[in-house]
Design an enzyme around this catalytic site. Structure first.
Site, PDB file in Angstrom:
ATOM      1  N   ASP A 163       0.914  -1.071  -0.039  1.00 46.48           N
ATOM      2  CA  ASP A 163       0.086   0.032   0.043  1.00 46.48           C
ATOM      3  C   ASP A 163       0.837   1.133  -0.004  1.00 46.48           C
ATOM      4  O   ASP A 163       0.671   2.316  -0.800  1.00 46.48           O
ATOM      5  CB  ASP A 163      -0.768   0.117   1.142  1.00 46.48           C
ATOM      6  CG  ASP A 163      -2.010  -0.907   1.105  1.00 46.48           C
ATOM      7  OD1 ASP A 163      -2.155  -1.451   0.310  1.00 46.48           O
ATOM      8  OD2 ASP A 163      -2.693  -1.126   2.185  1.00 46.48           O
ATOM      9  N   HIS A 164       1.753   1.066   0.840  1.00 41.96           N
ATOM     10  CA  HIS A 164       2.515   2.397   0.980  1.00 41.96           C
ATOM     11  C   HIS A 164       3.637   2.785  -0.017  1.00 41.96           C
ATOM     12  O   HIS A 164       4.106   4.266  -0.066  1.00 41.96           O
ATOM     13  CB  HIS A 164       3.263   2.573   2.386  1.00 41.96           C
ATOM     14  CG  HIS A 164       2.096   2.660   3.390  1.00 41.96           C
ATOM     15  ND1 HIS A 164       1.185   3.283   3.594  1.00 41.96           N
ATOM     16  CD2 HIS A 164       1.838   1.360   4.473  1.00 41.96           C
ATOM     17  CE1 HIS A 164       0.219   3.123   4.534  1.00 41.96           C
ATOM     18  NE2 HIS A 164       0.853   2.104   5.135  1.00 41.96           N
ATOM     19  N   ARG A 172       2.280  12.485  -4.866  1.00 46.01           N
ATOM     20  CA  ARG A 172       2.736  13.501  -6.138  1.00 46.01           C
ATOM     21  C   ARG A 172       1.676  13.373  -7.266  1.00 46.01           C
ATOM     22  O   ARG A 172       1.615  14.056  -8.152  1.00 46.01           O
ATOM     23  CB  ARG A 172       4.022  13.041  -6.804  1.00 46.01           C
ATOM     24  CG  ARG A 172       5.376  13.717  -6.397  1.00 46.01           C
ATOM     25  CD  ARG A 172       5.234  15.186  -6.686  1.00 46.01           C
ATOM     26  NE  ARG A 172       6.114  16.161  -6.069  1.00 46.01           N
ATOM     27  CZ  ARG A 172       7.387  16.413  -6.473  1.00 46.01           C
ATOM     28  NH1 ARG A 172       7.801  15.801  -7.694  1.00 46.01           N
ATOM     29  NH2 ARG A 172       8.316  17.033  -5.860  1.00 46.01           N
ATOM     30  N   HIS A 197      -4.858  -3.050   0.087  1.00 42.01           N
ATOM     31  CA  HIS A 197      -6.024  -2.489   0.669  1.00 42.01           C
ATOM     32  C   HIS A 197      -6.612  -1.511  -0.234  1.00 42.01           C
ATOM     33  O   HIS A 197      -6.152  -0.473  -0.277  1.00 42.01           O
ATOM     34  CB  HIS A 197      -5.759  -1.910   2.134  1.00 42.01           C
ATOM     35  CG  HIS A 197      -6.776  -1.667   2.813  1.00 42.01           C
ATOM     36  ND1 HIS A 197      -6.922  -0.948   4.152  1.00 42.01           N
ATOM     37  CD2 HIS A 197      -8.416  -1.476   2.399  1.00 42.01           C
ATOM     38  CE1 HIS A 197      -8.305  -0.977   4.468  1.00 42.01           C
ATOM     39  NE2 HIS A 197      -8.971  -1.123   3.560  1.00 42.01           N
ATOM     40  N   ARG A 203      -7.119   6.158  -1.228  1.00 46.65           N
ATOM     41  CA  ARG A 203      -6.095   7.191  -0.996  1.00 46.65           C
ATOM     42  C   ARG A 203      -4.805   6.693  -1.364  1.00 46.65           C
ATOM     43  O   ARG A 203      -3.872   7.361  -1.355  1.00 46.65           O
ATOM     44  CB  ARG A 203      -6.051   7.596   0.462  1.00 46.65           C
ATOM     45  CG  ARG A 203      -5.640   6.473   1.341  1.00 46.65           C
ATOM     46  CD  ARG A 203      -5.536   6.517   3.091  1.00 46.65           C
ATOM     47  NE  ARG A 203      -6.780   6.874   3.495  1.00 46.65           N
ATOM     48  CZ  ARG A 203      -6.967   6.797   4.887  1.00 46.65           C
ATOM     49  NH1 ARG A 203      -5.924   6.583   5.742  1.00 46.65           N
ATOM     50  NH2 ARG A 203      -8.309   7.024   5.355  1.00 46.65           N
ATOM     51  N   GLU A 224      -7.441  -6.667   0.750  1.00 47.65           N
ATOM     52  CA  GLU A 224      -8.031  -6.250   1.769  1.00 47.65           C
ATOM     53  C   GLU A 224      -9.255  -4.933   1.381  1.00 47.65           C
ATOM     54  O   GLU A 224      -9.107  -4.217   0.633  1.00 47.65           O
ATOM     55  CB  GLU A 224      -7.054  -5.469   2.961  1.00 47.65           C
ATOM     56  CG  GLU A 224      -6.050  -6.245   3.616  1.00 47.65           C
ATOM     57  CD  GLU A 224      -5.201  -5.437   4.240  1.00 47.65           C
ATOM     58  OE1 GLU A 224      -5.509  -4.088   4.685  1.00 47.65           O
ATOM     59  OE2 GLU A 224      -4.133  -6.059   4.846  1.00 47.65           O
ATOM     60  N   THR A 254      -4.827   4.492   9.635  1.00 42.49           N
ATOM     61  CA  THR A 254      -4.560   3.199   9.176  1.00 42.49           C
ATOM     62  C   THR A 254      -5.790   2.517   9.779  1.00 42.49           C
ATOM     63  O   THR A 254      -6.315   2.964  10.601  1.00 42.49           O
ATOM     64  CB  THR A 254      -3.112   2.612   9.501  1.00 42.49           C
ATOM     65  OG1 THR A 254      -3.203   1.164   9.005  1.00 42.49           O
ATOM     66  CG2 THR A 254      -2.900   2.675  10.966  1.00 42.49           C
ATOM     67  N   GLY A 346       1.342  -3.500  12.009  1.00 45.22           N
ATOM     68  CA  GLY A 346       2.400  -2.929  13.008  1.00 45.22           C
ATOM     69  C   GLY A 346       3.557  -3.930  13.209  1.00 45.22           C
ATOM     70  O   GLY A 346       4.527  -3.364  14.135  1.00 45.22           O
ATOM     71  N   GLY A 367       3.580  -4.424   6.058  1.00 41.27           N
ATOM     72  CA  GLY A 367       3.694  -3.585   5.043  1.00 41.27           C
ATOM     73  C   GLY A 367       4.614  -2.385   5.431  1.00 41.27           C
ATOM     74  O   GLY A 367       5.714  -2.276   4.947  1.00 41.27           O
ATOM     75  N   HIS A 368       4.074  -1.515   6.349  1.00 40.96           N
ATOM     76  CA  HIS A 368       4.871  -0.200   6.615  1.00 40.96           C
ATOM     77  C   HIS A 368       6.261  -0.391   6.830  1.00 40.96           C
ATOM     78  O   HIS A 368       7.099   0.505   6.161  1.00 40.96           O
ATOM     79  CB  HIS A 368       3.911   0.582   7.724  1.00 40.96           C
ATOM     80  CG  HIS A 368       4.539   2.079   7.897  1.00 40.96           C
ATOM     81  ND1 HIS A 368       5.390   2.230   8.821  1.00 40.96           N
ATOM     82  CD2 HIS A 368       4.305   3.051   7.303  1.00 40.96           C
ATOM     83  CE1 HIS A 368       5.949   3.593   8.789  1.00 40.96           C
ATOM     84  NE2 HIS A 368       4.844   4.046   7.695  1.00 40.96           N
TER      85      HIS A 368
END
Ligand code: PXP
Length: 397
Positions: A163-164, A172, A197, A203, A224, A254, A346, A367-368
């Site tokens: 996602d990130h 951008r 997700h 977003r 997700e 999140t 997390g 993920g993050h």
């Protein structure tokens, strides 16, 4: 009469997961013994309580680990509790001492004693002759392996949430970095699944990404999403390998908490049924609570993903330990309820090893932490470093 697990220790520690003993152990045991219709009572006692039974019915002093009272026992041993097979009484304190001496978890020892007690109820004996003792021992080993065997022999799989990568692109409004390309690099580095997700507000991940990922992901695509009409229609068209239903609030940074399956059972059951009809397996992202696992079973999900957020956010080592125990118990219960068990949210390079060591967890969704590290060292290396963290669990266990 159903299978009953009764804890007579009046709130004494350690707390025992009665649901796991009832649903995962006793029910499965009776099913393995081809006695699925039978009932029994499993009673958990202190040493003092057990010593009283041992004195009254066997004229022996002190506690013992397990006593079996077949239903045909002349004087009803444990008033009003008698299942049609009978009652098995276990001293948790003795089980705990024996577990420590054998290097087992308490639950493993309780499972062994339950098997031993139930085999006595159906006529097995280890005192009459050596032949019978060997037959009982063999049966115990076989049943223990069937019931307690962990589902996995090595380490959990890693599914990378990209996602990130899309968050950076959307910052951008440009075409780069592309989460589809990132997903390919994750797979080449050894990831066994890709997670995205698709939020209602789009977003980060966009519809285009999910369509392309469906064509490019070679491992497993886990989508997700919220259980909305729009998303169910989209998933039914794209057909990811797995849909994970998550709660979604527009203002959140999140996903904040697990899905309250117990409170929204009807809506979730309907979403699960539609997705399963479209040939998609369905996971529910839930907090590590017995009530949610039970509700997940009732709505027909195939997987659960245990929310590790509270464990990851714990402010002290004590809180982290407490949250860890909840996750471990929930994983045991979910696996015993026949779910494939995933976990995530997390997890990072510091806190993942402990979760990876929980044997019932099949896959971690991360993920993050990986994307953040990838910004500095590259996606391939970030994924490989996470494998190193996960594999430490295999070495420890
Ligand atoms: N699992 C679920 C259900 C999530 O919503 C997320 C976050 O998108 C993750 C796992 C991954 O969490 P993190 O990005 O903190 O690793």
């Amino acid at each position: 009469m159903p299978i009953q697990v009764i804890d007579e220790r009046q709130g004494l520690h350690p707390r025992i997961n009665r649901q796991l003993l009832q649903r995962g152990v006793c029910r499965q045991l009776l099913s393995e013994l081809k006695l699925p219709e039978k009932s029994l009572s499993l009673v958990l006692l202190t040493d003092t309580q057990m010593a009283a039974y041992n004195q009254q019915f066997r004229d022996k002093e002190g506690p013992t680990n397990v006593l079996s009272f077949p239903a045909a026992f002349p004087e009803e041993a444990h008033a009003a509790l008698c299942g049609d097979l009978g009652d098995v009484l276990i001293s948790v304190e003795t089980a705990q001492r024996e577990a420590a001496a054998k290097g087992l978890s308490l639950m493993a020892r309780l499972v062994q004693l339950t098997i031993h007690g139930v085999l006595h109820l159906i006529g097995y004996d280890h005192e009459r002759s050596q032949e019978e003792a060997l037959a009982m021992w063999d049966k115990e080993q076989q049943l223990f392996a069937q019931i307690f065997q962990t589902r996995r022999h090595t380490m959990p799989h890693l599914a990378v949430n990209v996602d990130h990568v899309a968050t950076l692109r959307q910052a951008r409004g440009a075409a780069e970095p592309d989460p589809v390309l990132a997903a390919g690099i994750c797979e080449l580095a050894g990831a066994r699944g890709i997670v995205v997700h698709l939020r209602e507000d789009r977003r980060h991940i966009q519809d285009r990404d999910v369509h392309l990922l469906r064509q490019t992901v070679k491992t497993k695509l886990n989508l997700e999403m919220a259980a909305t009409k729009e998303m169910i229609a989209l998933a039914s068209e794209i057909k990811p390998d797995l849909v994970t239903l998550v709660p979604e609030k527009r203002q959140e940074l999140t996903t904040e908490g697990g899905l309250d399956v117990a409170a929204h059972q009807k809506k979730i059951a309907s979403a699960v049924a539609k997705l399963r009809k479209a040939g998609i397996q369905v996971s529910l992202f839930i907090d590590p609570e017995a009530e949610q696992i039970q509700a997940a079973a009732e709505v027909g999900a195939t997987h659960v993903e245990l929310h590790t957020g509270r464990y990851c956010d714990a402010a002290s080592r004590e809180d982290e330990d407490q949250e860890f125990v909840l996750l471990r118990n929930a994983a045991e219960l979910a696996a015993a309820s026949n779910f494939i068990v995933n976990a995530g949210h997390g997890l990072d390079y510091r806190n993942t090893t402990r979760i990876a060591a929980i044997p019932e967890i099949d896959e971690l969704s991360i993920g993050h932490a990986i994307v953040s590290r990838a910004v500095l060292v590259g996606m391939d290396q970030a994924v490989r470093e996470m494998f190193a963290v996960i594999s430490q669990a295999g070495q420890a266990g």
